[in-house]
Design a protein around this motif. Structure first.
Motif, PDB file in Angstrom:
ATOM      1  N   LYS A 141     -18.621-120.867  33.316  1.00 29.28           N
ATOM      2  CA  LYS A 141     -19.976-120.952  33.872  1.00 29.28           C
ATOM      3  C   LYS A 141     -20.622-119.581  34.041  1.00 29.28           C
ATOM      4  O   LYS A 141     -21.821-119.488  34.274  1.00 29.28           O
ATOM      5  CB  LYS A 141     -19.937-121.663  35.229  1.00 29.28           C
ATOM      6  CG  LYS A 141     -19.381-123.072  35.159  1.00 29.28           C
ATOM      7  CD  LYS A 141     -20.250-123.959  34.271  1.00 29.28           C
ATOM      8  CE  LYS A 141     -19.795-125.411  34.310  1.00 29.28           C
ATOM      9  NZ  LYS A 141     -18.423-125.592  33.748  1.00 29.28           N
TER      10      LYS A 141
ATOM     11  N   ARG B 138     -13.783-121.214  41.072  1.00 30.36           N
ATOM     12  CA  ARG B 138     -14.624-122.409  40.994  1.00 30.36           C
ATOM     13  C   ARG B 138     -14.623-123.214  42.282  1.00 30.36           C
ATOM     14  O   ARG B 138     -15.297-124.242  42.374  1.00 30.36           O
ATOM     15  CB  ARG B 138     -14.153-123.298  39.838  1.00 30.36           C
ATOM     16  CG  ARG B 138     -14.442-122.686  38.473  1.00 30.36           C
ATOM     17  CD  ARG B 138     -13.920-123.554  37.349  1.00 30.36           C
ATOM     18  NE  ARG B 138     -14.387-123.096  36.050  1.00 30.36           N
ATOM     19  CZ  ARG B 138     -14.056-123.650  34.891  1.00 30.36           C
ATOM     20  NH1 ARG B 138     -13.220-124.688  34.881  1.00 30.36           N
ATOM     21  NH2 ARG B 138     -14.527-123.165  33.753  1.00 30.36           N
TER      22      ARG B 138
ATOM     23  N   GLU C 233     -15.724-116.143  34.451  1.00 29.54           N
ATOM     24  CA  GLU C 233     -14.959-117.282  33.944  1.00 29.54           C
ATOM     25  C   GLU C 233     -14.727-117.164  32.447  1.00 29.54           C
ATOM     26  O   GLU C 233     -13.700-117.612  31.932  1.00 29.54           O
ATOM     27  CB  GLU C 233     -15.682-118.585  34.277  1.00 29.54           C
ATOM     28  CG  GLU C 233     -15.700-118.915  35.761  1.00 29.54           C
ATOM     29  CD  GLU C 233     -16.240-120.303  36.033  1.00 29.54           C
ATOM     30  OE1 GLU C 233     -16.438-121.066  35.058  1.00 29.54           O
ATOM     31  OE2 GLU C 233     -16.473-120.635  37.217  1.00 29.54           O
TER      32      GLU C 233
END
Length: 223
Positions: A77, A137, A81
């Motif tokens: 995202k 996350r 990441e």
């Protein structure tokens, strides 16, 4: 014959930031960035970490396509990441190559042991990267909600996982019915020095009578 102008090593280079042509994010599913330059660079880094020496052209194309598909499957995202996704794939491929080399029939004992040790380290690195990605996350974190709990005198409150008959756990906050109210304790009774030990009540606020200070003393007369 003309000389071609070669670029000097120390010649400054112009870098364009926030180029509208670059900020389209067409490949964001691969690298997690709105910059396609970043996404392309990350994908190239991931495919260049592959072991393709023993692969023919068709197998190599499959490996490259699988690597890009793996990045898209992880679905980064953001840029952070994206880096973790690329390292995940690189660590996995390197670990599998070490496992493969350890299984070679002509492999020496020392070579087999070294390859297994390296594969073990790479597998641990891979697991650490997965844990870091999940934490980034927000996965695997416990969320605790604190609410106001009113517990009266003698009552008890239970907060946590409650196991109910018939299976299944239910996390909730329960308050048991009010227990007996604690009454004001009365003054303890005083005990006399005699053996019967009868309780002698002591008035709290009443006036106590004092004994007469004048008393007769034997053997003494008034002058």
């Amino acid at each position: 014959m003309t000389k071609s102008k070669a670029k000097k090593a120390n010649e400054p280079t112009t870098v364009v930031v926030d180029d509208p042509e670059d900020r389209k994010g067409a490949l964001k599913t691969i690298g997690g960035s709105q910059s396609d330059h970043w996404n392309n660079t990350l994908a190239n880094q991931a495919v260049q970490a592959l072991w393709v020496t023993n692969s023919d052209a068709q197998e190599r194309d499959r490996q490259l396509s699988a690597t890009v598909a793996g990045l898209a499957g992880i679905g980064p995202k953001d840029e952070l990441e994206g880096m973790m996704a690329a390292q995940l794939i690189a660590a996995h491929n390197a670990a599998m190559e070490c496992y493969r080399r350890a299984m070679i029939g002509e492999q020496t004992f020392e070579g087999r042991r070294e390859n297994l040790n390296q594969a073990n380290k790479l597998s641990r690195t891979w697991a650490a990267l997965v844990d870091a990605l999940n934490k980034h996350r927000g996965k695997g974190q416990q969320k605790v909600t604190v609410e106001h709990v009113h517990v009266h005198a003698g009552g008890q409150a239970l907060v946590g996982t409650v196991e109910r008959p018939g299976g299944g756990d239910q996390t909730k906050m329960e308050e048991q019915p009010h227990a007996k109210q604690i009454a004001h304790a009365s003054e303890p009774a005083l005990w006399r020095a005699d053996t019967e030990r009868h309780a002698v009540p002591v008035p709290r606020d009443g006036e106590r009578s004092l004994p007469d200070a004048r008393r007769k003393v034997s053997g003494r007369t008034d002058g």
